[in-house]
Design a protein around this motif. Structure first.
Motif, PDB file in Angstrom:
ATOM      1  N   ALA A 246       0.863  -1.186   0.030  1.00 22.12           N
ATOM      2  CA  ALA A 246      -0.116  -0.129  -0.214  1.00 22.12           C
ATOM      3  C   ALA A 246       0.340   0.950   0.117  1.00 22.12           C
ATOM      4  CB  ALA A 246      -1.012  -0.088   1.284  1.00 22.12           C
ATOM      5  N   VAL A 247       2.223   0.912   0.785  1.00 19.41           N
ATOM      6  CA  VAL A 247       2.893   2.631   0.984  1.00 19.41           C
ATOM      7  C   VAL A 247       3.454   2.607  -0.039  1.00 19.41           C
ATOM      8  CG1 VAL A 247       4.954   3.647   2.150  1.00 19.41           C
ATOM      9  CG2 VAL A 247       3.327   2.686   3.419  1.00 19.41           C
ATOM     10  N   GLY A 248       3.431   1.749  -1.097  1.00 20.81           N
ATOM     11  CA  GLY A 248       4.943   0.934  -2.291  1.00 20.81           C
ATOM     12  C   GLY A 248       4.023   1.898  -3.557  1.00 20.81           C
ATOM     13  N   PHE A 249       2.428   2.036  -2.851  1.00 17.05           N
ATOM     14  CA  PHE A 249       1.598   1.861  -4.362  1.00 17.05           C
ATOM     15  C   PHE A 249       1.010   3.281  -4.700  1.00 17.05           C
ATOM     16  CE2 PHE A 249      -2.509   2.802  -5.366  1.00 17.05           C
ATOM     17  CZ  PHE A 249      -2.547   2.444  -6.649  1.00 17.05           C
ATOM     18  N   VAL A 250       1.542   4.161  -3.017  1.00 15.75           N
ATOM     19  CA  VAL A 250       0.906   5.555  -3.469  1.00 15.75           C
ATOM     20  C   VAL A 250       2.257   5.991  -3.871  1.00 15.75           C
ATOM     21  CG1 VAL A 250       1.070   7.758  -1.317  1.00 15.75           C
ATOM     22  CG2 VAL A 250      -0.219   4.982  -1.062  1.00 15.75           C
ATOM     23  N   LEU A 251       3.315   5.265  -3.485  1.00 17.97           N
ATOM     24  CA  LEU A 251       5.056   5.961  -3.495  1.00 17.97           C
ATOM     25  C   LEU A 251       5.030   5.988  -5.073  1.00 17.97           C
ATOM     26  CD1 LEU A 251       7.151   4.974  -1.150  1.00 17.97           C
ATOM     27  CD2 LEU A 251       5.912   6.767  -1.541  1.00 17.97           C
ATOM     28  N   TRP A 252       4.080   5.464  -5.935  1.00 17.56           N
ATOM     29  CA  TRP A 252       4.576   4.400  -7.728  1.00 17.56           C
ATOM     30  C   TRP A 252       3.309   5.382  -8.661  1.00 17.56           C
ATOM     31  CZ3 TRP A 252       8.517   2.486  -9.640  1.00 17.56           C
ATOM     32  CH2 TRP A 252       8.139   2.659 -11.021  1.00 17.56           C
ATOM     33  N   THR A 253       2.610   5.729  -7.230  1.00 16.66           N
ATOM     34  CA  THR A 253       1.354   6.752  -8.200  1.00 16.66           C
ATOM     35  C   THR A 253       1.727   7.924  -8.510  1.00 16.66           C
ATOM     36  OG1 THR A 253      -0.759   5.914  -7.402  1.00 16.66           O
ATOM     37  CG2 THR A 253      -1.284   8.020  -7.872  1.00 16.66           C
ATOM     38  N   PHE A 254       2.452   8.382  -7.190  1.00 12.48           N
ATOM     39  CA  PHE A 254       2.678   9.384  -7.057  1.00 12.48           C
ATOM     40  C   PHE A 254       4.317   9.877  -8.240  1.00 12.48           C
ATOM     41  CE2 PHE A 254       6.480  13.047  -5.979  1.00 12.48           C
ATOM     42  CZ  PHE A 254       5.183  14.257  -6.016  1.00 12.48           C
ATOM     43  N   THR A 255       5.130   8.956  -8.361  1.00 14.81           N
ATOM     44  CA  THR A 255       6.278   8.881  -9.609  1.00 14.81           C
ATOM     45  C   THR A 255       5.677   8.516 -10.725  1.00 14.81           C
ATOM     46  OG1 THR A 255       7.291   7.071  -8.482  1.00 14.81           O
ATOM     47  CG2 THR A 255       7.937   6.892 -10.349  1.00 14.81           C
ATOM     48  N   VAL A 256       4.561   8.357 -10.933  1.00 18.55           N
ATOM     49  CA  VAL A 256       3.981   8.028 -12.445  1.00 18.55           C
ATOM     50  C   VAL A 256       3.214   9.389 -12.917  1.00 18.55           C
ATOM     51  CG1 VAL A 256       1.678   7.447 -13.915  1.00 18.55           C
ATOM     52  CG2 VAL A 256       3.280   5.866 -12.793  1.00 18.55           C
ATOM     53  N   MET A 257       2.537   9.967 -11.766  1.00 20.48           N
ATOM     54  CA  MET A 257       1.828  11.748 -12.070  1.00 20.48           C
ATOM     55  C   MET A 257       3.666  12.178 -12.189  1.00 20.48           C
ATOM     56  SD  MET A 257      -0.900  11.756  -8.897  1.00 20.48           S
ATOM     57  CE  MET A 257      -1.111  13.369  -9.163  1.00 20.48           C
ATOM     58  N   ALA A 258       4.370  12.245 -11.046  1.00 24.34           N
ATOM     59  CA  ALA A 258       5.469  13.463 -11.431  1.00 24.34           C
ATOM     60  C   ALA A 258       5.993  13.221 -12.822  1.00 24.34           C
ATOM     61  CB  ALA A 258       6.180  13.196 -10.667  1.00 24.34           C
ATOM     62  N   GLY A 259       6.355  11.870 -13.718  1.00 25.52           N
ATOM     63  CA  GLY A 259       6.787  11.972 -14.842  1.00 25.52           C
ATOM     64  C   GLY A 259       6.086  12.427 -15.805  1.00 25.52           C
ATOM     65  N   ALA A 260       5.004  12.141 -15.879  1.00 30.19           N
ATOM     66  CA  ALA A 260       3.651  13.171 -16.778  1.00 30.19           C
ATOM     67  C   ALA A 260       4.244  14.222 -17.382  1.00 30.19           C
ATOM     68  CB  ALA A 260       2.373  12.711 -16.079  1.00 30.19           C
ATOM     69  N   VAL A 261       3.793  15.286 -14.960  1.00 31.73           N
ATOM     70  CA  VAL A 261       4.447  16.112 -15.229  1.00 31.73           C
ATOM     71  C   VAL A 261       6.018  16.765 -15.245  1.00 31.73           C
ATOM     72  CG1 VAL A 261       4.711  18.537 -13.747  1.00 31.73           C
ATOM     73  CG2 VAL A 261       2.961  16.800 -13.548  1.00 31.73           C
ATOM     74  N   TRP A 262       6.419  16.396 -15.691  1.00 32.69           N
ATOM     75  CA  TRP A 262       8.305  16.374 -16.185  1.00 32.69           C
ATOM     76  C   TRP A 262       8.428  16.076 -17.653  1.00 32.69           C
ATOM     77  CZ3 TRP A 262      13.236  13.030 -14.423  1.00 32.69           C
ATOM     78  CH2 TRP A 262      14.653  13.188 -15.219  1.00 32.69           C
ATOM     79  N   ALA A 263       7.713  15.645 -18.065  1.00 37.06           N
ATOM     80  CA  ALA A 263       7.681  15.262 -19.119  1.00 37.06           C
ATOM     81  C   ALA A 263       6.913  16.357 -20.465  1.00 37.06           C
ATOM     82  CB  ALA A 263       6.390  13.753 -19.663  1.00 37.06           C
ATOM     83  N   GLU A 264       6.008  16.827 -19.691  1.00 33.51           N
ATOM     84  CA  GLU A 264       5.307  17.571 -20.741  1.00 33.51           C
ATOM     85  C   GLU A 264       6.551  18.739 -19.282  1.00 33.51           C
ATOM     86  OE1 GLU A 264       3.226  21.344 -20.971  1.00 33.51           O
ATOM     87  OE2 GLU A 264       3.982  20.997 -18.956  1.00 33.51           O
ATOM     88  N   HIS A 265       7.071  19.221 -19.107  1.00 34.32           N
ATOM     89  CA  HIS A 265       7.862  20.214 -19.033  1.00 34.32           C
ATOM     90  C   HIS A 265       9.427  20.595 -19.537  1.00 34.32           C
ATOM     91  CE1 HIS A 265      10.248  23.320 -17.694  1.00 34.32           C
ATOM     92  NE2 HIS A 265      11.436  22.001 -17.015  1.00 34.32           N
ATOM     93  N   ALA A 266       9.896  18.885 -19.781  1.00 32.19           N
ATOM     94  CA  ALA A 266      10.494  18.823 -21.022  1.00 32.19           C
ATOM     95  C   ALA A 266      10.085  18.852 -22.295  1.00 32.19           C
ATOM     96  CB  ALA A 266      11.651  16.947 -20.384  1.00 32.19           C
ATOM     97  N   TRP A 267       9.295  16.865 -22.482  1.00 29.65           N
ATOM     98  CA  TRP A 267       8.804  17.487 -24.301  1.00 29.65           C
ATOM     99  C   TRP A 267       7.734  17.845 -24.837  1.00 29.65           C
ATOM    100  CZ3 TRP A 267      10.021  11.775 -21.725  1.00 29.65           C
ATOM    101  CH2 TRP A 267      11.026  12.166 -21.992  1.00 29.65           C
ATOM    102  N   GLY A 268       6.761  18.479 -23.634  1.00 28.18           N
ATOM    103  CA  GLY A 268       5.934  19.204 -24.636  1.00 28.18           C
ATOM    104  C   GLY A 268       4.632  18.458 -24.204  1.00 28.18           C
ATOM    105  N   ARG A 269       4.248  17.653 -23.692  1.00 29.09           N
ATOM    106  CA  ARG A 269       3.694  16.480 -23.805  1.00 29.09           C
ATOM    107  C   ARG A 269       3.286  15.417 -22.697  1.00 29.09           C
ATOM    108  NH1 ARG A 269       5.738  12.330 -22.848  1.00 29.09           N
ATOM    109  NH2 ARG A 269       6.952  10.606 -24.292  1.00 29.09           N
ATOM    110  N   TYR A 270       1.985  15.300 -21.816  1.00 30.28           N
ATOM    111  CA  TYR A 270       2.265  14.364 -20.778  1.00 30.28           C
ATOM    112  C   TYR A 270       2.248  13.012 -20.937  1.00 30.28           C
ATOM    113  CZ  TYR A 270       0.608  18.961 -18.062  1.00 30.28           C
ATOM    114  OH  TYR A 270       0.822  19.862 -18.030  1.00 30.28           O
ATOM    115  N   TRP A 271       1.856  11.953 -21.809  1.00 30.04           N
ATOM    116  CA  TRP A 271       1.990  11.090 -22.542  1.00 30.04           C
ATOM    117  C   TRP A 271       2.045  10.596 -24.057  1.00 30.04           C
ATOM    118  CZ3 TRP A 271       2.349   7.483 -19.293  1.00 30.04           C
ATOM    119  CH2 TRP A 271       1.393   5.838 -19.201  1.00 30.04           C
TER     120      TRP A 271
END
Length: 333
Positions: A246-271
């Motif tokens: 359960a703890v790992g899942f919450v952290l991984w959820t944040f990982t995926v969300m933060a990765g999408a935000v970073w992708a938009e910042h670096a490459w101009g798209r969330y996915w």
């Protein structure tokens, strides 16, 4: 001695200490199993004594299910080598960062040495709150193998960061992913022990098809492993595994969300259907399915544990197969 040499020495020292801890903790488990078997024998003898009504002959109910305490040199060696190994592992990570001039999370080698450190630290934190010494052989064994592969196969000389990685999101996104991975490693060890103890307690069943024959062969093999007597019951292991997942899942959820935000910042798209993005989402889906199955009537126990291990396999594949054989925007990882 420069930072690179200090990092290498510290990490090799950590790998050696983890190996010693694995052996010592395995010896400790075998002695706990022997003590538990001896305690069961004494209880059985007391129940079958001629004067069954005598208070001295009746088994003490308060301690019947209690894990026997076994203090030995192996226990102290396992704990001290794990602690010192984690300290050296941390020094190796920090000095790698000093050598590279940035957070040491940009390559598979750096992810491996940091993820190993986090997994051992997660184990030590849980160990400080409750006795989970039965997880020690699995965690330290995994750490030994991971560090060995990292130092001999995955090592890369430190270089400057690629433009896409020159962002504060490297610290946020990747650090959370590493912490989640460390938690999932410890949870996977608990899940494997849960299944092993479950099949061992069930024993061989009526013969049938090839799957049942395979299960019976495993049950007979596990029946010879006496050290499993030192492992708690499957429900206890399942409860621990569920909390960690359960703890790992919450952290991984944040990982995926933060990765999408970073992708938009670096490459101009969330996915962008990049292989790394797809597999990160697959990991999230599998662990979400596990948590749902674990809380659903009829799916708790062995079935949900298998789903959890499938999630761990997808996590390992994301780190190895996807990184090494799939071309995408994350090939530097």
């Amino acid at each position: 001695m420069n930072a690179q040499e200090l990092s290498w020495i510290a990490l090799w020292g950590a790998a050696a200490l983890y190996a010693i801890a694995m052996v010592a903790s395995s010896i400790h488990l075998s002695r706990v199993a022997d003590a538990k078997a001896s305690a069961k024998g004494k209880v059985a003898a007391a129940v079958g004594a001629p004067h069954a009504g005598d208070a001295a002959a009746s088994p003490p109910t308060a301690s019947a299910g209690r894990q026997p305490a076994v203090a030995s040199k192996a226990t102290g060696i396992a704990r001290s080598t794990t602690l010192v190994g984690a300290l050296l592992n941390g020094i190796g990570v920090v000095t790698r960062g000093i050598e590279a001039g940035h957070a040491p999370w940009s390559t598979m080698y750096e992810y491996t040495i940091t993820g190993t450190f986090v997994a051992v630290v997660v184990f030590l934190i849980v160990q400080s709150r409750r006795d989970v010494s039965y997880l020690a052989p699995g965690v330290t064994g995994f750490a030994t193998i991971a560090l060995g592969i990292g130092l001999t196969t995955l090592y890369q000389a430190s270089t400057g960061l690629q433009p896409a990685l020159q962002s504060f999101w490297l610290v946020i996104h990747v650090s959370i992913a590493i912490i989640a991975t460390g938690v999932f490693i410890v949870a996977a060890v608990a899940t494997v022990l849960q299944l092993m103890r479950d099949y061992r307690d069930e024993g061989p069943v009526a013969s049938g098809g090839p799957i049942r024959r395979w299960r019976n062969a495993n049950a007979r093999l596990l029946g010879r492993w006496k050290w499993l007597e030192a492992v708690p019951s499957p429900p206890t292991l399942e409860a621990l595994s569920f909390r960690l997942h359960a703890v790992g899942f919450v952290l991984w959820t944040f990982t995926v969300m933060a990765g999408a935000v970073w992708a938009e910042h670096a490459w101009g798209r969330y996915w962008g259907w990049d292989p790394k993005e797809v597999w990160s989402f697959i990991i999230w889906v599998v662990y979400a399915a596990y948590l749902h199955a674990r809380t659903t009537q009829g799916w708790a126990g062995r079935r949900s544990a298998v789903i959890a291990l499938i999630g761990f396999v997808t996590l390992i594949m994301n780190f190895t197969v996807v990184n090494l054989y799939f071309q995408g925007m994350h090939t530097y990882a």
